[in-house]
Design a protein around this motif. Structure first.
Motif, PDB file in Angstrom:
ATOM      1  N   VAL A   1       0.856  -1.188   0.000  1.00  0.00           N
ATOM      2  CA  VAL A   1       0.000   0.000   0.000  1.00  0.00           C
ATOM      3  C   VAL A   1       0.894   1.241   0.000  1.00  0.00           C
ATOM      4  CG1 VAL A   1      -1.762   1.311   1.228  1.00  0.00           C
ATOM      5  CG2 VAL A   1      -1.817  -1.195   1.280  1.00  0.00           C
TER       6      VAL A   1
ATOM      7  N   SER B   1      -1.011   5.702   1.618  1.00  0.00           N
ATOM      8  CA  SER B   1      -2.112   5.779   2.576  1.00  0.00           C
ATOM      9  C   SER B   1      -1.848   6.966   3.515  1.00  0.00           C
ATOM     10  CB  SER B   1      -2.199   4.462   3.361  1.00  0.00           C
ATOM     11  OG  SER B   1      -3.433   4.375   4.034  1.00  0.00           O
TER      12      SER B   1
ATOM     13  N   CYS C   1       3.855  -1.022   3.799  1.00  0.00           N
ATOM     14  CA  CYS C   1       3.098   0.225   3.652  1.00  0.00           C
ATOM     15  C   CYS C   1       4.050   1.420   3.656  1.00  0.00           C
ATOM     16  CB  CYS C   1       2.154   0.421   4.833  1.00  0.00           C
ATOM     17  SG  CYS C   1       1.024  -0.950   5.114  1.00  0.00           S
TER      18      CYS C   1
ATOM     19  N   HIS D   1     -11.543   2.405   2.126  1.00  0.00           N
ATOM     20  CA  HIS D   1     -10.628   2.540   1.002  1.00  0.00           C
ATOM     21  C   HIS D   1     -10.611   1.254   0.180  1.00  0.00           C
ATOM     22  CE1 HIS D   1      -8.551   6.463   1.579  1.00  0.00           C
ATOM     23  NE2 HIS D   1      -9.191   6.378   2.724  1.00  0.00           N
ATOM     24  N   PRO D   2      -9.902   1.288  -0.968  1.00  0.00           N
ATOM     25  CA  PRO D   2      -9.848   0.069  -1.777  1.00  0.00           C
ATOM     26  C   PRO D   2      -9.285  -1.111  -0.988  1.00  0.00           C
ATOM     27  CG  PRO D   2      -9.013   1.914  -3.042  1.00  0.00           C
ATOM     28  CD  PRO D   2      -9.214   2.400  -1.631  1.00  0.00           C
ATOM     29  N   ARG D   3      -9.860  -2.294  -1.267  1.00  0.00           N
ATOM     30  CA  ARG D   3      -9.251  -3.552  -0.847  1.00  0.00           C
ATOM     31  C   ARG D   3      -9.340  -3.806   0.642  1.00  0.00           C
ATOM     32  NH1 ARG D   3      -3.227  -4.096  -1.914  1.00  0.00           N
ATOM     33  NH2 ARG D   3      -3.305  -4.322   0.323  1.00  0.00           N
TER      34      ARG D   3
ATOM     35  N   TYR E   1      -8.367   2.024   5.965  1.00  0.00           N
ATOM     36  CA  TYR E   1      -7.414   2.229   4.877  1.00  0.00           C
ATOM     37  C   TYR E   1      -7.181   0.926   4.098  1.00  0.00           C
ATOM     38  CZ  TYR E   1      -6.979   6.892   6.602  1.00  0.00           C
ATOM     39  OH  TYR E   1      -7.273   8.181   6.962  1.00  0.00           O
ATOM     40  N   PRO E   2      -6.489   1.019   2.962  1.00  0.00           N
ATOM     41  CA  PRO E   2      -6.346  -0.164   2.105  1.00  0.00           C
ATOM     42  C   PRO E   2      -5.747  -1.369   2.836  1.00  0.00           C
ATOM     43  CG  PRO E   2      -5.639   1.785   0.899  1.00  0.00           C
ATOM     44  CD  PRO E   2      -5.894   2.220   2.325  1.00  0.00           C
ATOM     45  N   GLY E   3      -6.300  -2.514   2.565  1.00  0.00           N
ATOM     46  CA  GLY E   3      -5.735  -3.752   3.089  1.00  0.00           C
ATOM     47  C   GLY E   3      -6.218  -4.141   4.471  1.00  0.00           C
ATOM     48  N   VAL E   4      -7.042  -3.311   5.107  1.00  0.00           N
ATOM     49  CA  VAL E   4      -7.548  -3.649   6.446  1.00  0.00           C
ATOM     50  C   VAL E   4      -8.422  -4.897   6.358  1.00  0.00           C
ATOM     51  CG1 VAL E   4      -9.215  -2.903   8.208  1.00  0.00           C
ATOM     52  CG2 VAL E   4      -7.423  -1.342   7.431  1.00  0.00           C
TER      53      VAL E   4
ATOM     54  N   GLU F   1     -10.543   5.168  13.109  1.00  0.00           N
ATOM     55  CA  GLU F   1      -9.712   4.998  11.910  1.00  0.00           C
ATOM     56  C   GLU F   1      -8.778   3.818  12.108  1.00  0.00           C
ATOM     57  OE1 GLU F   1      -7.614   8.186  10.044  1.00  0.00           O
ATOM     58  OE2 GLU F   1      -8.995   9.691  10.798  1.00  0.00           O
TER      59      GLU F   1
ATOM     60  N   ALA G   1      -3.555   1.058   7.146  1.00  0.00           N
ATOM     61  CA  ALA G   1      -3.359   0.082   6.065  1.00  0.00           C
ATOM     62  C   ALA G   1      -2.838  -1.258   6.583  1.00  0.00           C
ATOM     63  CB  ALA G   1      -2.382   0.664   5.049  1.00  0.00           C
ATOM     64  N   ASN G   2      -3.423  -2.320   6.071  1.00  0.00           N
ATOM     65  CA  ASN G   2      -3.000  -3.702   6.344  1.00  0.00           C
ATOM     66  C   ASN G   2      -3.089  -4.093   7.818  1.00  0.00           C
ATOM     67  OD1 ASN G   2      -2.661  -4.381   3.684  1.00  0.00           O
ATOM     68  ND2 ASN G   2      -0.475  -4.032   3.633  1.00  0.00           N
TER      69      ASN G   2
ATOM     70  N   ARG H   1      -9.234 -12.332  -1.200  1.00  0.00           N
ATOM     71  CA  ARG H   1      -8.056 -11.476  -1.338  1.00  0.00           C
ATOM     72  C   ARG H   1      -6.757 -12.130  -0.901  1.00  0.00           C
ATOM     73  NH1 ARG H   1      -8.156  -6.364   2.078  1.00  0.00           N
ATOM     74  NH2 ARG H   1      -6.300  -7.355   2.833  1.00  0.00           N
TER      75      ARG H   1
ATOM     76  N   ASN I   1      -3.176 -11.227   6.349  1.00  0.00           N
ATOM     77  CA  ASN I   1      -2.056 -10.376   5.963  1.00  0.00           C
ATOM     78  C   ASN I   1      -0.682 -10.944   6.305  1.00  0.00           C
ATOM     79  OD1 ASN I   1      -3.641  -8.504   4.681  1.00  0.00           O
ATOM     80  ND2 ASN I   1      -3.748  -7.076   6.384  1.00  0.00           N
TER      81      ASN I   1
END
Lengths: 341, 341, 341
Positions: free
Chosen positions: A180, A183, A218, B158-160, B176-179, B212, B215-216, C160, C216
């Protein structure tokens, strides 16, 4: 393939033995057999050479001449000044490429995006408005490239990468699955009511040529300016790079490492696995951080650090030597106390 | 935009200088020029103010009056009781939103899902059976929302992102992406044959308003009940929250931190990067855990802890001061031993 | 469902009380009410049994007989030799499966891929050339299975997941969202110009039967041979397994742990959260590594280790006991020094 064909154009110092021998594949020293080329740079490994039946062995041209007197289990010796580099070059010739795919009809490419010659885009990839992608770059399945991103030439974005809006990538960048980029940085300020209030993250990420970033790592966008990953930096899996960080040329960052906000890392550093680096720290060129170092302050160029909190590596090693013998220290104090009575 | 327009309705204490000055963009103190608004809350920074040519500077209204005597390189001073909060509010006005997209024709929305007014869903997103999504929420490309999930209003996924079945999100949640939310907790018991046998994870994740998650990062579903992330919690990238964990209101968790199963964390805690928290631990409200703390037991409300194993921060700092001088300690013991002979 | 139906065929030792009682759902001890089945294996919990109104309680058949004299708040006692295993078996009966989907028309399955009977493939999944997938395996939405991968029977690949080319999975493997299998190992050698130069990663990953890998997490392909995750290994979220690593049967690896290249881990090991293991290390069968251990060298079979750098767990505990009392040690030395004057 004949050995001499395999080595054509590669930086070989000298070949001792038959260069017409047939090479089928590369293999590790332990498993190498007839038809294999292998690598031996470690002297300990080298001493078991008589039992090895590899057809060819790459090794260091600086090895003592007596090591070179006999052939290796009958195999050909390939001597190089940079044997690991030669090995990498040889391995490249065995890479099997996937089918060329072009732009998948299942990808979604915004009409305002500009794709260079021979770009391939995998199925279900999403390329946003005003994105630019350089020649021969490969975009994997499911990769999302948000608006206004610039990607250079001959990059490889594996499946399921996310590049958030405005990110900039140089040439030959490799991003592995799950990466990512861009972000939001982690920035909050107490609201008048006391809960954390988000500080908007308006900057971007810039990644220079020849950078590699490992799976599920990330790199956050800067708060205002740029987070910068310089030319030739190599980042392993599951690494966190926070907002405003700058990493200098050719620095290597091993897995599970976290770098907090606004920290600057010099060129040519070696950063071990599981290292944690505090925010707003400066690390000089060529510094070496042992695995799991907890960096709480600046590090001078060329310094070797270890431990949490960090110390110079030799200080840390001596300290932990003492700590392992802590019981004898206690005994010495007890013995002094007995004498004192 | 004129400065007075930019600040309209924001919590400003006092303006010293020209409020008609034109503001083009925000910039960091180091890079600010004419046309920029910037921030200076740090006194050290403030002392270099004469070299700054920003058109406006936000600062703390409690700064000594003599600091306020001169204008900042000619720029206008904007005084606030909460300057960082004002800065965040100003930055919000420079956010450039992406194009409104609505529900992409390339998304797959189950006919039993219920989407509120003005929900947008990115391409290739998958919304499962019986999902509910609140008004004005944005679902990014490739995000997977499994069956029976409830998402509140004005969230940004977010995406993904993956929300596994039954997860519940409040309003204004940002992922955020990848969560990954609601993946199985890590629960095993030895089978009679001795191999680990999976204990089914039947609970869910509940995420309250204004949370919040970076990411990931991952939040696992409870074994039976709920894993709870309370209102206003902010979690950074690559953080692991295990099953049955509860995190209290407004707590901040920095990157690379892992929280093991069934642990309870209070409200308003500050948890540094790379912290590891054992399972079944209770951490009181307002506790502060330094980066890389290894939390092996309960932490009292308001305590400041550091180290692995953890100690009170001031104890840990004193101890490591001693350890850094361990050689002199050894010399003292040796000298005592010589005397004793 | 009646209790006796719920327990049909399960390894129960003895039932004390009414086995016709109606069971609606499982619940934790603290929240269990009439209609619930619950678990109590911890003696401390057991002492509060009179306040519990669960309809049935699973417990250890080895509990003292006097504990079994009274019924638990009126509920039925279910005694088992392996109560946690019985609990897992009971919970399995409450799993609610998602709708059977078959192969989604929105998935992209290469015509050369071979799918077994009753395989399901989620929307937007990508199955590459020459992939083989065993009977009854489920492939989640957005999962990417690259060319030449072999997946066994009854596996569950959540949404995913990425399986890079050539990876091999056994039967009943579970991969959670975001898992990346077979990404390139992190191998570089200095180029003659001094920048890190990539060593091609030509090996693969082999994952045996009954392995689970958490959200992940990443397992890198070998440089030349195989990275191997043996039968029954359970890996938590956000774990990094580097190239050439081998993990033995039934070993458990908790979250946020990193295992560096070419390390070998035995069977039946317990590896805590946040552990870091250096490269080229050998860890014997049945070893236990406490959370956050920094493994810098080999570990003997059955050893219990802790700390960074690692020590035997009992040595480490004693040492940190001493360090916590470091001030008194200093006082003792000072007192000796006063006496010596």
């Amino acid at each position: 393939m004949k050995l001499k064909e395999l080595l054509l154009g590669l930086p070989v110092e000298k070949i001792v033995g038959d260069c017409e021998v047939e090479i089928l594949s590369p293999r590790s020293w332990e498993r190498a057999e007839c038809g294999n080329i292998t690598l031996a740079v470690n002297r300990r490994i080298w001493e078991s050479r008589e039992s090895v039946s590899a057809s060819a062995v790459i090794t260091d041209s600086r090895l003592d001449s007596n090591y070179l007197s006999g052939r290796v289990g009958g195999g050909t010796l390939v001597l190089a000044v940079h044997p690991l580099y030669l090995w990498a070059k040889v391995l490249e010739r065995f890479i099997v490429l996937g089918e060329e795919t072009g732009v998948s009809p299942m990808a979604l490419v915004d009409p305002t995006a500009v794709l260079g010659r021979r770009v391939s885009v995998g199925p279900f990839a999403v390329i946003g408005p005003r994105v630019t992608i350089g020649e021969e770059t490969k975009i994997g399945a499911h990769t999302v490239v948000e608006r206004d991103v610039v990607v250079g030439r001959r990059c490889a974005l594996h499946p399921r990468v996310v590049l958030r809006e405005g990110s900039i990538l140089g040439d030959r960048v490799i991003l592995y699955p799950g990466v990512v980029i861009g972000s939001d940085g982690f920035g909050f300020t107490p609201s008048p009511e006391g809960l954390p209030y988000k500080v908007p993250q308006l900057g971007r990420v810039r990644i220079e040529d020849d950078v590699e970033i490992g799976a599920n790592s990330c790199v956050d966008r800067a708060a205002l300016d740029e987070t910068v990953i310089s030319r030739g930096v190599k980042i392993d899996n599951l690494v966190q790079v926070a907002h405003n960080v700058r990493i200098g040329e050719g620095t290597i960052v091993a897995g599970m490492t976290g770098i907090a906000g606004s920290t600057t890392i010099g060129a040519g550093c070696l950063i071990g696995g599981g290292v944690g680096i505090a925010d707003h720290v400066k690390i000089g060129d060529g510094a070496i951080l042992a695995a799991r170092t907890g960096v709480s302050g600046d590090v001078e160029a060329g310094a070797k650090m270890a431990g949490t909190p960090m110390m110079e590596m030799r200080v840390w090693q001596r300290l932990f030597g003492h700590l392992r013998r802590f019981d004898t220290l206690l005994e010495r104090i007890e013995s002094l106390e007995k004498n004192a009575k």
